[in-house]
Every structure is written in C-alpha cells, then in structure tokens.
Design a protein around this motif. Structure first.
Motif, PDB file in Angstrom:
ATOM      1  N   ASP A 129       2.933   1.317  -3.417  1.00 42.57           N
ATOM      2  CA  ASP A 129       2.059   1.659  -4.543  1.00 42.57           C
ATOM      3  C   ASP A 129       1.659   3.131  -4.502  1.00 42.57           C
ATOM      4  O   ASP A 129       1.580   3.792  -5.546  1.00 42.57           O
ATOM      5  N   TYR A 130       1.392   3.635  -3.303  1.00 44.51           N
ATOM      6  CA  TYR A 130       1.019   5.049  -3.189  1.00 44.51           C
ATOM      7  C   TYR A 130       2.175   5.946  -3.628  1.00 44.51           C
ATOM      8  O   TYR A 130       1.995   6.891  -4.410  1.00 44.51           O
ATOM      9  N   THR A 131       3.368   5.656  -3.137  1.00 46.92           N
ATOM     10  CA  THR A 131       4.533   6.499  -3.438  1.00 46.92           C
ATOM     11  C   THR A 131       4.894   6.438  -4.919  1.00 46.92           C
ATOM     12  O   THR A 131       5.108   7.476  -5.568  1.00 46.92           O
TER      13      THR A 131
ATOM     14  N   GLY B  84      -1.821  12.591   1.929  1.00 47.93           N
ATOM     15  CA  GLY B  84      -2.171  11.224   1.562  1.00 47.93           C
ATOM     16  C   GLY B  84      -1.392  10.206   2.371  1.00 47.93           C
ATOM     17  O   GLY B  84      -1.948   9.202   2.845  1.00 47.93           O
TER      18      GLY B  84
ATOM     19  N   LEU C  38       0.830  -1.191   0.000  1.00 46.61           N
ATOM     20  CA  LEU C  38       0.000   0.000   0.000  1.00 46.61           C
ATOM     21  C   LEU C  38       0.873   1.253   0.000  1.00 46.61           C
ATOM     22  O   LEU C  38       0.643   2.197  -0.766  1.00 46.61           O
TER      23      LEU C  38
ATOM     24  N   PHE D  70       2.109   8.033  -7.079  1.00 44.56           N
ATOM     25  CA  PHE D  70       2.135   9.498  -7.051  1.00 44.56           C
ATOM     26  C   PHE D  70       3.187  10.028  -8.007  1.00 44.56           C
ATOM     27  O   PHE D  70       2.947  10.964  -8.772  1.00 44.56           O
TER      28      PHE D  70
ATOM     29  N   LEU E  92      -2.790   7.429   5.075  1.00 43.32           N
ATOM     30  CA  LEU E  92      -2.461   6.003   5.018  1.00 43.32           C
ATOM     31  C   LEU E  92      -1.919   5.517   6.357  1.00 43.32           C
ATOM     32  O   LEU E  92      -2.326   4.455   6.858  1.00 43.32           O
TER      33      LEU E  92
END
Length: 251
Positions: A172-174, A234, A169, A177, A238
């Motif tokens: 994938d977010y980093t 964000g 998670l 982005f 998280l």
C-alpha cells in the motif's frame, strides 16, 4: 488517337523504371503498406499508451478500439472483457519487476529492495499503479511479487496474520506513493523548477509570523525536490517499525 507519353507502353527492359506509375507493373504490397494485424500484444501496448496519456478512466473497450482503428467487437477475439484487459496489463507490467532477492541479506533489506524495484517499474508505466487499486492482481507475475515479499517476512518469524499485515503495509505504501505523488504531477514539476521553488520559499518566509510561525520556519524545507528521499525515508521507517512486530500476534 496517339497515346500520351505517360500512357505509352515501355519496352520490357525498362518496365522497372516506371513501375511506381503503373498498376500493371506494381509489385506485391510491402509490409509497410499493409494494415498491421491485430494481436493481443498490440492491444495491450495501445492500452498502456492510453493509460499513460489519459489515465485509467480513459481506458474503455470503445476508446481502445478507436485508437487501434478497429470495431470494438474485434478486441474480444483477444481479451474477454475490460477486466481481463486490466489484469493482463497489470501482470505484464509486474513481469518487469526483478523478484530475486539475496536471501543472505537482512529481511528488512530484502523487502526494501523489492519495494524500490516495484516503484521504479510502476513509474516507468504512468497510471498503471492506479489499476492496483481497482483490480486484485492474481496473475502469475502478480503472485510471484507477493511470494517475493512474503518469503522474507515469514523467514523473519512473523506470525501468519502479522506477515499479511506487513505485506499490505509495504504494498500500500509503495503503490500509494506512485499514485498520490507521481513524478509527472504538477506539484512535482513545480518543486523541480529552481525558480518556482525559490518563489515558493520566499512566499512562506513572507507569511505573517504570528499566524503561521511553523510554516515561516519550515516551509522551505517541506516544498523541496526530494521525492526519492521521501520514498526512501518512509520505507526505512516502515521497515524499522516492522522489526518490532515479528513476535506479536497469533499464528
């Protein structure tokens, strides 16, 4: 037949004055005149340039060879194939991430610090983040990055499955982005320009309020120059959500 002055031999003590004009008295070729030798370091550096300038799709063995001024076959002395080239690029870039995190800090602060560092490095190498979507990074520095993220999650009491979910998670977010909202994108450049941003806000306020009441009210608060803040908020969200999960799931 008399010799032209430019062809006449010079006295020995004056040879150095005209050495540039004569092949006979020219010294050895200097380093700047020689073709730079092809090395793995040169191959990777040029590949990074292609990705930064033209994107991941533009990187092929043929395009890389053309940029280096060699035949494609010469590259295979330094990399086995395109996949190994991509893996070496990724691991070289990830080597720049500072993996050291103060274990005395709360685990949420540790993972957020690592995510910020990863994002900074990825953005210093435009286009490379996209490689993380097509290659499974298993090089030494890639593994060190995974270890750095997973260690505080495990120490916080996450069950094995939950730690794996939390890790991806965050990654994938980093990466997402960096890929979807690069600082060099047209949209990001648009909102950084004060004049363009002002026109955008005027446009939203001018929309028919009966059809777009929310855009009229909030448009100017959405299209703003706040990229760093968006990433931080964000990531904070998280981390706050993950704090609720360590005790869930089976080991």
């Amino acid at each position: 037949m008399s010799l032209d002055e430019s062809q006449a031999p010079l006295p020995a003590d004056r040879v150095g004055d005209r050495k540039a004009d004569s092949l006979w008295f020219a010294g050895p070729m200097g380093d700047e005149d020689r073709r730079q030798p092809l090395t793995r370091e040169r191959v990777l550096a040029e590949a990074l340039m292609i990705i930064a300038q033209e994107g991941v799709e533009a990187l092929t063995m043929r395009s890389l060879a053309a940029r280096l001024g060699v035949v494609p076959g010469a590259l295979y002395r330094h990399v086995r194939n395109k996949e190994q080239l991509q893996d070496l690029i990724l691991d070289g870039v990830l080597a720049e991430v500072d993996f050291d995190a103060d274990s005395s800090l709360p685990w949420t602060e540790q993972i957020k610090m690592l995510a910020h560092r990863l994002r900074v490095v990825l953005e210093e190498h435009p286009g490379v983040a996209a490689l993380l979507k097509v290659r499974d990074p298993l090089g030494p520095h890639s593994l060190a990055l995974a270890e750095a993220f997973l260690a505080p999650l495990q120490a916080a009491g996450f069950a094995a499955k939950e730690a794996g979910l939390a890790f991806f998670l965050l990654i994938d977010y980093t990466i997402g982005f960096a890929v979807s909202s690069p600082r060099i994108s047209i949209n990001e450049q648009r909102v950084r320009d004060a004049a363009i941003r002002k026109r955008l806000h005027e446009f939203f306020r001018s929309l028919p309020a009966d059809r777009f009441p929310t855009l009229v009210a909030l448009g100017e608060h959405v299209w703003v120059d706040n990229r760093d803040e968006r990433f931080t908020v964000g990531l904070d969200t998280l981390a706050e959500g993950l704090q609720l999960r360590p005790a869930r799931g089976a080991p």
